[in-house]
Design a protein around this motif. Sequence first.
Motif, short mmCIF file in Angstrom:
data_model
loop_
_atom_site.label_atom_id
_atom_site.label_comp_id
_atom_site.label_asym_id
_atom_site.label_seq_id
_atom_site.Cartn_x
_atom_site.Cartn_y
_atom_site.Cartn_z
N TRP A 328 0.95 -1.21 -0.16
CA TRP A 328 -0.64 -0.21 0.06
C TRP A 328 1.16 0.87 0.19
O TRP A 328 0.70 2.03 -0.46
CB TRP A 328 -1.23 0.34 1.47
N THR A 364 -11.48 8.28 0.17
CA THR A 364 -11.50 6.92 -0.11
C THR A 364 -10.36 6.15 0.06
O THR A 364 -10.46 4.79 -0.17
CB THR A 364 -13.16 6.99 -1.78
N TRP A 366 -7.87 5.87 1.74
CA TRP A 366 -7.85 5.27 3.15
C TRP A 366 -8.62 4.30 3.78
O TRP A 366 -8.14 2.82 3.77
CB TRP A 366 -7.66 6.37 3.62
N GLN A 367 -10.15 4.57 2.95
CA GLN A 367 -11.22 3.37 3.34
C GLN A 367 -11.00 2.40 2.35
O GLN A 367 -11.25 1.49 2.77
CB GLN A 367 -12.55 4.63 3.35
N SER A 368 -11.14 2.68 1.31
CA SER A 368 -11.63 1.57 0.08
C SER A 368 -10.39 0.38 0.64
O SER A 368 -9.96 0.31 0.81
CB SER A 368 -11.52 1.92 -1.72
N ASP A 369 -11.36 -0.85 -0.01
CA ASP A 369 -10.13 -2.13 -0.05
C ASP A 369 -9.27 -2.81 -1.21
O ASP A 369 -9.81 -1.96 -2.41
CB ASP A 369 -11.25 -3.48 0.07
N SER A 378 -8.22 -2.60 3.73
CA SER A 378 -8.33 -1.63 3.10
C SER A 378 -7.41 -0.61 4.06
O SER A 378 -7.18 -1.80 5.29
CB SER A 378 -8.82 -0.72 3.67
#
Length: 409
Positions: A328, A364, A366-369, A378
């Motif tokens: 990531w 998004t 940070w939060q999205s898978d 995520s």
Amino acid sequence: VNGEAVTLDSIDDDKFDDDLLALAIAANGNSNILAGGDSVSFTVTKNLVDDSIGDHINTVTIVASDNDGNSDTDQATETVGYENVNPEINVVKTANPELIRAGGEAVTYSYAVTNTSAAGALDPLSNIVLLDDNGTAFNFDDFAPTYISGDDNDGLLEVGETWLYSATVNVNLANGQSLTNWVTATGQDDEGTTVSDRDDATVTAISGPGVRTPGFWSSPNGLKFWDGIAGNETKTGPNFPTGELAANGFLIIGGDHDNVLEAGELKISLADARSLINASEKQQQDGRYQLLRDMVATELNLRAGNPGADGNPTTYDPQQMLDHAVDWIDLNVAGINLDDVSTSNDTLTLSMLSSATAVRTSTTKWQSDLTLDGFNNSASTMHTQLDKYNNVGTLFGIQFANDGDTMLV
């Protein structure tokens, strides 16, 4: 039959109601007349079922008459002996969890008891008793598991039934220690023959010194374990790492933790790593700082000898999550290229973070898978779970490592 012909009038068995006369006529060419000197033979096959140890005795009676109206009767008796079938019982024991933290933790033992007798439904078992030895040779600490379900309310363990039992006990084990305990299940069949079976389950305390929080690793005592200076550690003992965890002025995160840079691993100077683990409240509003702080602590916890996997290929473990967190960062920090270890692009610097737009935890991004190796996570999830691992040794509720602050040594 000697002499004149006779008519077969009846053939009866005192145990079975088969039409034996019809069978004899069919075997005699569909005639009930048996000529003088002739005989007729036929076979009847029966499955003899009995749960006693006595004999099966049956008698056949035949009546025949001649053309003068005279009749005669004859009988034949046969005995079949039964051989008693010994009863059989089977018990299967499991423990949950099998891997526990060092110190005291509750373990639930489950037991499944079945009647495996070859005599089937004719050999039910009664007086079922389970006794667990609690992992010791002493009798005073044995315990009897609690019956849960399985009986059809007749008190007999019959073929086709599985009786379930359970017991929850507190298991106290030191670091790396194992406990194996045995259960014995006994029962009796209707002839009073006793039968038993045994099974065991093993519980093991996780090895390793126990995980430590970012707060520990940034403390004066914790920093001594990864300052690049061997032998200056101020804390020793089984609850602490053995020796220096970093060298050559940098920390490599992910991969095989040997501090030799390979593709897919993240390199960072020790100075920058210490700054990250001490990230200010303002910096932690940027998700990248949060996640990197978790990653530095997780890398140190793994290097300290704490388990990062449980050997189950279906389990998502801390080692995999750390590698995915590295992926990531590779995708979300400009200037990093972890596929090429021959250039400076393999090294993360704080200037890369400060010169780029922050990744707010409400965004998004940070939060999205992100799908990596078949797992969807995520950055928010990885931050939460790696923080759990660094604090208490769990990931998604599964215990992988001891908590260095609470473990029993």
